[in-house]
Design an enzyme around this catalytic site. Sequence first.
Site, mmCIF file in Angstrom:
data_model
loop_
_atom_site.group_PDB
_atom_site.id
_atom_site.type_symbol
_atom_site.label_atom_id
_atom_site.label_comp_id
_atom_site.label_asym_id
_atom_site.label_seq_id
_atom_site.Cartn_x
_atom_site.Cartn_y
_atom_site.Cartn_z
ATOM 1 N N GLY A 13 0.795 -1.225 0.000
ATOM 2 C CA GLY A 13 0.000 0.000 0.000
ATOM 3 C C GLY A 13 0.826 1.273 0.000
ATOM 4 O O GLY A 13 2.050 1.278 0.168
ATOM 5 N N ARG A 44 -2.245 -9.035 -1.136
ATOM 6 C CA ARG A 44 -2.973 -9.966 -1.994
ATOM 7 C C ARG A 44 -2.289 -10.168 -3.337
ATOM 8 O O ARG A 44 -2.621 -11.092 -4.077
ATOM 9 C CB ARG A 44 -4.406 -9.462 -2.200
ATOM 10 C CG ARG A 44 -5.197 -9.369 -0.901
ATOM 11 C CD ARG A 44 -6.652 -9.004 -1.128
ATOM 12 N NE ARG A 44 -7.354 -10.042 -1.868
ATOM 13 C CZ ARG A 44 -8.673 -10.033 -2.098
ATOM 14 N NH1 ARG A 44 -9.400 -9.029 -1.649
ATOM 15 N NH2 ARG A 44 -9.235 -10.996 -2.778
ATOM 16 N N ASP A 178 -1.042 7.883 16.057
ATOM 17 C CA ASP A 178 -1.491 9.193 15.608
ATOM 18 C C ASP A 178 -0.220 9.927 15.215
ATOM 19 O O ASP A 178 0.558 10.334 16.085
ATOM 20 C CB ASP A 178 -2.234 9.940 16.716
ATOM 21 C CG ASP A 178 -2.850 11.250 16.226
ATOM 22 O OD1 ASP A 178 -2.138 12.003 15.520
ATOM 23 O OD2 ASP A 178 -4.023 11.522 16.537
ATOM 24 N N HIS A 179 0.033 10.054 13.919
ATOM 25 C CA HIS A 179 1.358 10.517 13.496
ATOM 26 C C HIS A 179 1.668 11.939 13.955
ATOM 27 O O HIS A 179 2.830 12.335 14.000
ATOM 28 C CB HIS A 179 1.540 10.378 11.978
ATOM 29 C CG HIS A 179 0.763 11.358 11.162
ATOM 30 N ND1 HIS A 179 -0.488 11.085 10.672
ATOM 31 C CD2 HIS A 179 1.071 12.605 10.730
ATOM 32 C CE1 HIS A 179 -0.923 12.118 9.982
ATOM 33 N NE2 HIS A 179 0.004 13.057 10.000
ATOM 34 N N GLU A 217 -4.664 22.888 5.381
ATOM 35 C CA GLU A 217 -4.118 22.274 4.177
ATOM 36 C C GLU A 217 -4.558 23.083 2.967
ATOM 37 O O GLU A 217 -5.688 23.591 2.932
ATOM 38 C CB GLU A 217 -4.613 20.839 4.025
ATOM 39 C CG GLU A 217 -4.240 19.910 5.157
ATOM 40 C CD GLU A 217 -4.851 18.536 4.978
ATOM 41 O OE1 GLU A 217 -4.130 17.616 4.552
ATOM 42 O OE2 GLU A 217 -6.058 18.380 5.240
ATOM 43 N N HIS A 241 -6.184 14.003 15.667
ATOM 44 C CA HIS A 241 -4.986 14.850 15.642
ATOM 45 C C HIS A 241 -5.126 16.100 16.501
ATOM 46 O O HIS A 241 -4.246 16.436 17.300
ATOM 47 C CB HIS A 241 -4.660 15.276 14.212
ATOM 48 C CG HIS A 241 -4.421 14.149 13.270
ATOM 49 N ND1 HIS A 241 -3.748 13.001 13.634
ATOM 50 C CD2 HIS A 241 -4.754 13.986 11.956
ATOM 51 C CE1 HIS A 241 -3.672 12.190 12.594
ATOM 52 N NE2 HIS A 241 -4.272 12.759 11.576
ATOM 53 N N LYS A 346 -0.591 26.148 3.803
ATOM 54 C CA LYS A 346 -0.411 24.926 4.579
ATOM 55 C C LYS A 346 0.303 25.285 5.865
ATOM 56 O O LYS A 346 1.378 25.897 5.843
ATOM 57 C CB LYS A 346 0.410 23.907 3.794
ATOM 58 C CG LYS A 346 0.727 22.624 4.561
ATOM 59 C CD LYS A 346 1.515 21.657 3.705
ATOM 60 C CE LYS A 346 1.957 20.430 4.505
ATOM 61 N NZ LYS A 346 0.815 19.668 5.034
#
Length: 505
Positions: A13, A44, A178-179, A217, A241, A346
Amino acid sequence: MEPTSIILFGATGDLAKRKIYPALYNLYIEQKLPASFSLIGLGRREWSDEFFQAQVEKSLNEFSRRPADPEVVKSFVQAFRYSVLNISHKEDYIELLNLVEQREAELGISSNRLFYLSVGPEFFEPIAANIQESGLGSTAGWKRLVIEKPFGHDLQSARDLNHKLSEAFTEEEIYRIDHYLGKPMVQRLETLHQSNPIMKALWNNRYISNVQITANETVGVEERASYYDHVGAVRDMFQNHMLQLLMMMAIQLPYNSTTEKVGLKKKHIMESIQPLQKQTVGASVIRGQYAEGNIQGKSVNGYAAEPGVAENTMNDTFIAAKLQIDDFFWRGVPFYIRTGKRMKEKSTRIVIEFKEPSGQANVVNGSKPNLLVIEMSPDQSMTLQLNASDPQHKGEFKPVHIDLSPDREDLAEAYENLIHDALHGDPTFFAHWDEVELSWAWVQPILDAFQENLLPLHLYPAGSYGPTESDKMLADEGHHWWFDQPADQQTEDAIEAPLAVNANL
């Protein structure tokens, strides 16, 4: 660090390519991975080990913050293996167990296993159950489960998910990423609280006027429209966040606090936030949706015209809220939080505005309030802006910038910090279940108000700072959002050279 097997679900991914592999590579360079480790990627697609390793190398060349050295990469990817796995096929987990045990025997390592679920949340429950049923979770060493947000889509679904996961893993074994908690400047907040006596003394309602937390953003929904149209800004950003940033900013930590103490303090903050009522949410929450506008000189569509967005959508792409923490330290200090898409710039930042000295008006001789500004994106910095007498213009003030930032060269990225902590067994900067549940409980009245159309949806032009109602929410209390001026009117203070000081960070 103990030898470890990393079992990565979703190895083909986008998240794995952009974040996980580069993070592991940089940890490898810095010798922050176990001396012996094995990574088994699952997906897969019918990939061979060699093709998988080549894909990992490709991702490093494209996304690593450090240039990918061919010789180092060759050594790094030797630890990588690939296995085909269909999440619903129980027999695939038996094959996976055999492969994991084979690799552990080859390397002579104990069965410490880190299961990283880089997959959609709908797969968390079946994967955890199959790990348990197949014997993958029966280890002589430790096991840990790393999962990405979202942790549910409302309060009840979050509770249901946690109940299911707890059948296979204990709370101490679950690491909810949670980055935002991995961002270097967020992690510096803990040190700021504990090690800087000046800041610690100022960290309360006696000296702070208000706190603003912004995550804006410039991008729209991009290819995420089908997902985002069922989620919106409140679920995608605010519940996780933004509230995590609030907790990290507001906690009062004694020196040398333990992980358990940090968790208890964060829980206390969430328990102390004044709850909302569905019928009166509008007094504290502004929701918006971007209309057509202009971003950096380019015309862009409104949200409703984006491909994949439902006709007549009422989904939110912006949310701003005022929160009050009702405890000894913060009572009376408003916390303003906002996040939105298609904004003018941003930016991810926290601004702490300090009160003016007693008897001194805020606008005397054009002076501005003292500010602590913590920038997390796109730049990373921590700056204290203080008013000082201007020797060239007597009676006037000019701001002095004190740089509280650590050395900004070669700062680790969020996923490097978090993966390293998960391998180390340090849950300090992960979202604990108590925090997740309390966050959903606070947000639930907002979701209920949305569902019953009790809160208006304000349109705002793409390329702006959101609905004007967001500005009015602060103006009604004598405040304003900081740093919202047009680019050519940004504070002139920015050209002043910052005064570097040792902040023990």
